[in-house]
Design a protein around this motif. Sequence first.
Motif, PDB file in Angstrom:
ATOM      1  N   ASP A 119      23.753  36.950  55.990  1.00  0.00           N
ATOM      2  CA  ASP A 119      23.499  35.626  55.408  1.00  0.00           C
ATOM      3  C   ASP A 119      22.175  35.616  54.634  1.00  0.00           C
ATOM      4  OD1 ASP A 119      25.845  34.578  56.431  1.00  0.00           O
ATOM      5  OD2 ASP A 119      24.895  33.785  58.246  1.00  0.00           O
ATOM      6  N   HIS A 120      21.148  36.246  55.211  1.00  0.00           N
ATOM      7  CA  HIS A 120      19.850  36.315  54.531  1.00  0.00           C
ATOM      8  C   HIS A 120      19.960  37.096  53.218  1.00  0.00           C
ATOM      9  CE1 HIS A 120      17.944  34.207  57.601  1.00  0.00           C
ATOM     10  NE2 HIS A 120      17.252  35.148  58.220  1.00  0.00           N
ATOM     11  N   ALA A 172      21.614  35.026  50.610  1.00  0.00           N
ATOM     12  CA  ALA A 172      20.691  33.995  50.126  1.00  0.00           C
ATOM     13  C   ALA A 172      19.684  34.558  49.131  1.00  0.00           C
ATOM     14  CB  ALA A 172      19.957  33.358  51.308  1.00  0.00           C
ATOM     15  N   GLU A 220      22.126  35.494  45.626  1.00  0.00           N
ATOM     16  CA  GLU A 220      22.794  34.445  44.860  1.00  0.00           C
ATOM     17  C   GLU A 220      21.922  33.821  43.762  1.00  0.00           C
ATOM     18  OE1 GLU A 220      26.367  32.761  47.732  1.00  0.00           O
ATOM     19  OE2 GLU A 220      24.358  31.834  47.861  1.00  0.00           O
ATOM     20  N   SER A 271      33.401  34.987  48.391  1.00  0.00           N
ATOM     21  CA  SER A 271      32.264  34.468  47.632  1.00  0.00           C
ATOM     22  C   SER A 271      32.339  34.970  46.203  1.00  0.00           C
ATOM     23  CB  SER A 271      30.945  34.901  48.274  1.00  0.00           C
ATOM     24  OG  SER A 271      30.697  36.280  48.033  1.00  0.00           O
ATOM     25  N   ARG A 308      12.254  32.092  55.889  1.00  0.00           N
ATOM     26  CA  ARG A 308      13.115  31.619  54.806  1.00  0.00           C
ATOM     27  C   ARG A 308      13.225  32.715  53.754  1.00  0.00           C
ATOM     28  NH1 ARG A 308      12.839  28.871  49.821  1.00  0.00           N
ATOM     29  NH2 ARG A 308      10.568  29.008  49.782  1.00  0.00           N
ATOM     30  N   THR A 357      13.495  34.403  50.399  1.00  0.00           N
ATOM     31  CA  THR A 357      13.347  34.015  48.995  1.00  0.00           C
ATOM     32  C   THR A 357      12.683  35.146  48.222  1.00  0.00           C
ATOM     33  OG1 THR A 357      12.369  32.422  47.454  1.00  0.00           O
ATOM     34  CG2 THR A 357      11.117  32.894  49.459  1.00  0.00           C
TER      35      THR A 357
END
Length: 277
Positions: free
Chosen positions: A20-21, A24, A27, A81, A147, A149
């Motif tokens: 999932d990370h 993220a 994408e 996806s 988070r 990023t």
Amino acid sequence: MAYRTILNVARLDSGDRDLDHAIALCEPIEAHLSVLVLGVASPPPMGDAAMGAEVWAQERQTELKRLQERVASITKFLAGSALSADVASDYPDLAAVDDVVGRQARYTDLVVVGPDLLDSEVLRPKVVEGTLFASGRPVLLLPENSRPTLRPKRVLVAWDSSLEAARAVREALDMLVTADDVRLVLVDPVAGETGQGAEPGADAAAYLARHGVKVAVDRLPSSGQSVAAVLARRAADMDAELMVMGGYGHSRLRERVFGGVTRSMLAEPPLPILMAR
């Protein structure tokens, strides 16, 4: 460095948090995601015990079946996806894990190590060392509750004028350019021609400023604390979203025997860390 291909190393016996990370991260920049599912083969039994060898062979077949099922599950998930992705797997002995990861990482721009993989005291160092020593690619550590990023606004750069630190800064340059606050942090810097220059950090800051980086230099005393502790405290003070640092400025053996910043950060990363060598 523009990240067009990102590698996620997935444990056979974990959930999908790391995946999932990685998604993220990919994408927002439309990067290709490569997933390497790793199972670690148990060593064969010693001696000539036929029963032991038979049990070992059965366990191996069971693990290989689980590996196939995990690959199929991840492939099916990614197919739903819009992300460009591929999934590979391997089942090496523990001693060969770093070489397997290194070979795969050579065809990517960044290797992501998420919280599930960080929890593995066995695989964590093998994956990180395989990336840094066998591929020359950077690795991004994503600890629990972080988070993910690639567009951080506040970044701490751990600077010691080493080749490894310079490489890490170059790998992170695109992120540093778009950040709002970049702090070049030096702990107990040594001024002078044989140290870090007459004004430690000034040359690195000037280099970054020419690229448009909003950078400031912090020279901090250790005051009896470890370098890792000082960096972690400064990162918390500035609410940094990312730390950039060189990895393994000393040999792996010296890091393990005497400790070091790399070893401390790998054991308990206080925030996302981009590490390069």
